[in-house]
Design an enzyme around this catalytic site. Structure first.
Site, mmCIF file in Angstrom:
data_model
loop_
_atom_site.group_PDB
_atom_site.id
_atom_site.type_symbol
_atom_site.label_atom_id
_atom_site.label_comp_id
_atom_site.label_asym_id
_atom_site.label_seq_id
_atom_site.Cartn_x
_atom_site.Cartn_y
_atom_site.Cartn_z
ATOM 1 N N LYS A 201 0.833 -1.217 0.000
ATOM 2 C CA LYS A 201 0.000 0.000 0.000
ATOM 3 C C LYS A 201 0.865 1.265 0.000
ATOM 4 O O LYS A 201 0.652 2.195 -0.788
ATOM 5 C CB LYS A 201 -0.916 -0.021 1.234
ATOM 6 N N CYS A 255 -2.990 10.931 1.086
ATOM 7 C CA CYS A 255 -2.343 9.670 0.712
ATOM 8 C C CYS A 255 -0.973 9.913 0.109
ATOM 9 O O CYS A 255 0.051 9.621 0.717
ATOM 10 C CB CYS A 255 -3.232 8.923 -0.279
HETATM 11 N N1 SAJ Z 1 -1.131 15.028 -9.100
HETATM 12 C C1 SAJ Z 1 -0.197 15.737 -9.867
HETATM 13 N N2 SAJ Z 1 0.168 15.235 -11.083
HETATM 14 C C2 SAJ Z 1 -0.341 14.078 -11.573
HETATM 15 C C3 SAJ Z 1 -1.276 13.359 -10.794
HETATM 16 C C4 SAJ Z 1 -1.651 13.860 -9.556
HETATM 17 O O1 SAJ Z 1 0.303 16.799 -9.448
HETATM 18 O O2 SAJ Z 1 0.021 13.709 -12.692
HETATM 19 C C5 SAJ Z 1 -1.541 15.545 -7.775
HETATM 20 C C6 SAJ Z 1 -3.057 15.786 -7.650
HETATM 21 O O3 SAJ Z 1 -3.404 17.040 -8.169
HETATM 22 C C7 SAJ Z 1 -3.260 15.684 -6.148
HETATM 23 C C8 SAJ Z 1 -2.225 14.630 -5.724
HETATM 24 O O4 SAJ Z 1 -1.305 14.533 -6.797
HETATM 25 O O5 SAJ Z 1 -2.942 16.889 -5.480
HETATM 26 C C9 SAJ Z 1 -2.783 13.263 -5.418
HETATM 27 O O6 SAJ Z 1 -3.844 12.945 -6.310
HETATM 28 P P1 SAJ Z 1 -4.026 11.547 -7.029
HETATM 29 O O7 SAJ Z 1 -5.218 11.674 -7.884
HETATM 30 O O8 SAJ Z 1 -2.772 11.124 -7.662
HETATM 31 O O9 SAJ Z 1 -4.220 10.501 -5.841
HETATM 32 P P2 SAJ Z 1 -5.136 10.463 -4.509
HETATM 33 O O10 SAJ Z 1 -4.305 10.973 -3.362
HETATM 34 O O11 SAJ Z 1 -6.452 11.079 -4.709
HETATM 35 O O12 SAJ Z 1 -5.345 8.879 -4.356
HETATM 36 C C10 SAJ Z 1 -4.208 8.043 -4.212
HETATM 37 C C11 SAJ Z 1 -4.304 6.883 -5.223
HETATM 38 N N3 SAJ Z 1 -3.048 6.153 -5.253
HETATM 39 C C12 SAJ Z 1 -2.426 5.859 -6.423
HETATM 40 O O13 SAJ Z 1 -2.861 6.208 -7.502
HETATM 41 C C13 SAJ Z 1 -1.177 5.058 -6.349
HETATM 42 C C14 SAJ Z 1 -5.442 5.956 -4.819
HETATM 43 O O14 SAJ Z 1 -5.471 4.819 -5.662
HETATM 44 C C15 SAJ Z 1 -5.300 5.517 -3.357
HETATM 45 O O15 SAJ Z 1 -6.357 4.687 -2.939
HETATM 46 C C16 SAJ Z 1 -5.298 6.755 -2.504
HETATM 47 O O16 SAJ Z 1 -4.161 7.559 -2.880
HETATM 48 C C17 SAJ Z 1 -5.193 6.343 -1.042
HETATM 49 O O17 SAJ Z 1 -6.223 6.380 -0.352
HETATM 50 O O18 SAJ Z 1 -4.127 5.899 -0.602
#
Ligand code: SAJ
Length: 406
Positions: A201, A255
């Protein structure tokens, strides 16, 4: 019957999903307000498809309570904050929930921990709680770790379709819990041991954080020499083995911006790339703030109170503000003793920061420069309203002439 403990972002959809797939479920939360809202027939946060799922679960007979139930299966889905100084998981809520379960559960019960924890937390904190209550793990109580993987904004779909990991001390119990999750999960469910499940995880979220940091670092390099980072990433991604993520104004949520620190906290001399990546991501709100000052200077704008931040949530189309880059930027601005930035987010109805607006038109009416911090659908649909503004687009979504980028 399954008693889901903790009705937040993960516990609630999980409880609803199980209930709507024929499992008898009682959801428990110590927060009376949450339980009262759910019992009054309302969900507690905005999420695609959650209201329909809620209706289906109510129809199927789900119950909500502040009390722990006497039953044979518990799913613990409580928050795991992290200690900013030690960079370690604070397992206090998990420990408290398991303590409470121990007070009511019969012998033979299974306790599934869904909360995100770092490797070793179950051995160090959860097993002792069970044993101190006079239970023998594996004989009187079965212990399982089933970390969730759903992404806010697409939780309902991902609950149904994602593959899952179940870590258990023995195969038979793992299979039993797998059958429970298979009541709704159409993905593959992998059985492993608890320690491996804990690690996977954290590693999954760390992978994403490091890859976002790479994109953010590229954005900084390209800004330094005036190159188009988006075009560079687009072309690189045409290579069959390259898949670069997108730079942004920072990384928020509970996360990706948190979990990788657990590895840094536990392995400080080994987790070097992770440490640097997290610092890169954490530095992005400051980088954006500097860009704001730079662009204001270029465009001859002098009044910071005529600059507006669009978006307060940690990402698009959700109402979750935890660790949001906008909040980090505002904090940073206050540290520099400069305040006055205006703020608006269509998903945040309450006043949470200074100079906050509650409708797009009045917000736009009071600013000359808009910083797109979050790519909510609303701003994409109202792009035409930005034609007379200076725009700093932190996500490369505003297709207008003269837009500035990070
Ligand atoms: N972000 C970027 N660039 C990107 C992608 C995301 O700057 O290319 C930023 C987003 O704007 C945001 C942050 O990253 O601020 C996180 O967003 P996210 O959409 O990547 O992820 P979370 O935090 O909403 O959800 C993550 C997911 N983990 C992965 O994709 C490995 C989700 O599957 C998990 O269940 C979740 O964390 C969790 O609960 O752990």
């Amino acid at each position: 019957m399954v008693n889901v403990i903790g009705l937040g972002y993960i516990g609630l959809p999980t409880a609803l999903m199980m209930a709507s797939h024929g499992v008898e479920v009682v959801g428990t939360d110590y927060n009376k307000e949450i339980v009262a809202t759910l019992n009054a027939g309302q969900t507690t946060f905005e999420e695609n498809g959650l209201d329909d799922l809620f209706d289906a679960a109510l129809e199927a007979g789900i119950k909500f309570s502040t009390e722990y139930q006497v039953t044979d299966t518990y799913i613990v889905s409580v928050p795991t904050p992290y200690d900013k100084f030690s960079k370690k998981v604070d397992a206090c809520h998990v420990v408290a929930a398991v303590e409470n379960v121990m007070e009511v559960c019969p012998k033979g019960a299974t306790v599934v921990i869904e909360s995100t924890i770092s490797p070793g937390i179950i051995d160090k904190y959860v097993r002792p709680v069970i044993e101190d209550n006079g239970f023998h793990i594996g004989e009187d109580i079965n212990l399982v770790h089933a970390p969730e993987r759903i992404i806010p904004g697409n939780m309902v779909y991902e609950l149904l379709h994602n593959n899952r990991t179940i870590g258990a001390d023995n195969h038979e119990i793992g299979e039993k819990v797998k059958t429970l999750y298979a009541s709704f999960c159409q993905g593959e469910i992998v059985l492993t041991d608890i320690r491996t499940a804990e690690m996977t995880k954290v590693v999954e979220n760390t992978f994403r954080a490091v890859n976002i940091a790479f994109a953010n670092e590229l954005a900084k390099i390209c800004r330094h020499d005036n190159m188009d980072v988006y075009e560079i990433i687009r072309i690189c991604n045409m290579h069959p083995r390259v898949n670069i993520l997108q730079p942004g104004p920072g990384v928020g949520g509970h996360c990706i911006s948190v979990d990788p620190w657990f590895l840094v906290g536990d392995y400080p001399s080994l987790a070097k790339v992770i440490d640097e990546s997290m610092k890169t991501n954490d530095g992005m709100p400051d980088f954006v703030l500097n860009r704001i000052y730079e662009i204001m200077k270029e465009k001859g704008l002098t009044d910071i109170s005529r600059v507006g931040l669009y978006g307060l949530t940690y990402k698009e189309n959700v109402d979750d503000m935890r660790e949001s880059p906008t909040l980090q930027l505002l904090e940073s601005q206050e540290r520099h003793l400069a305040t006055g930035l205006k703020v608006y987010d269509p998903f945040i109805k309450k006043d949470v920061v200074k100079n906050q607006y509650h409708d797009l038109d009045s917000f736009l009416g009071d600013v000359n420069m808009v910083v797109v911090m979050v790519k909510h659908n609303e701003i994409k649909e109202n792009m035409a309203k930005l034609t007379d503004k200076v725009v700093l687009d932190c996500h490369n979504i505003i297709d207008l002439p003269g837009v500035c980028y990070i």
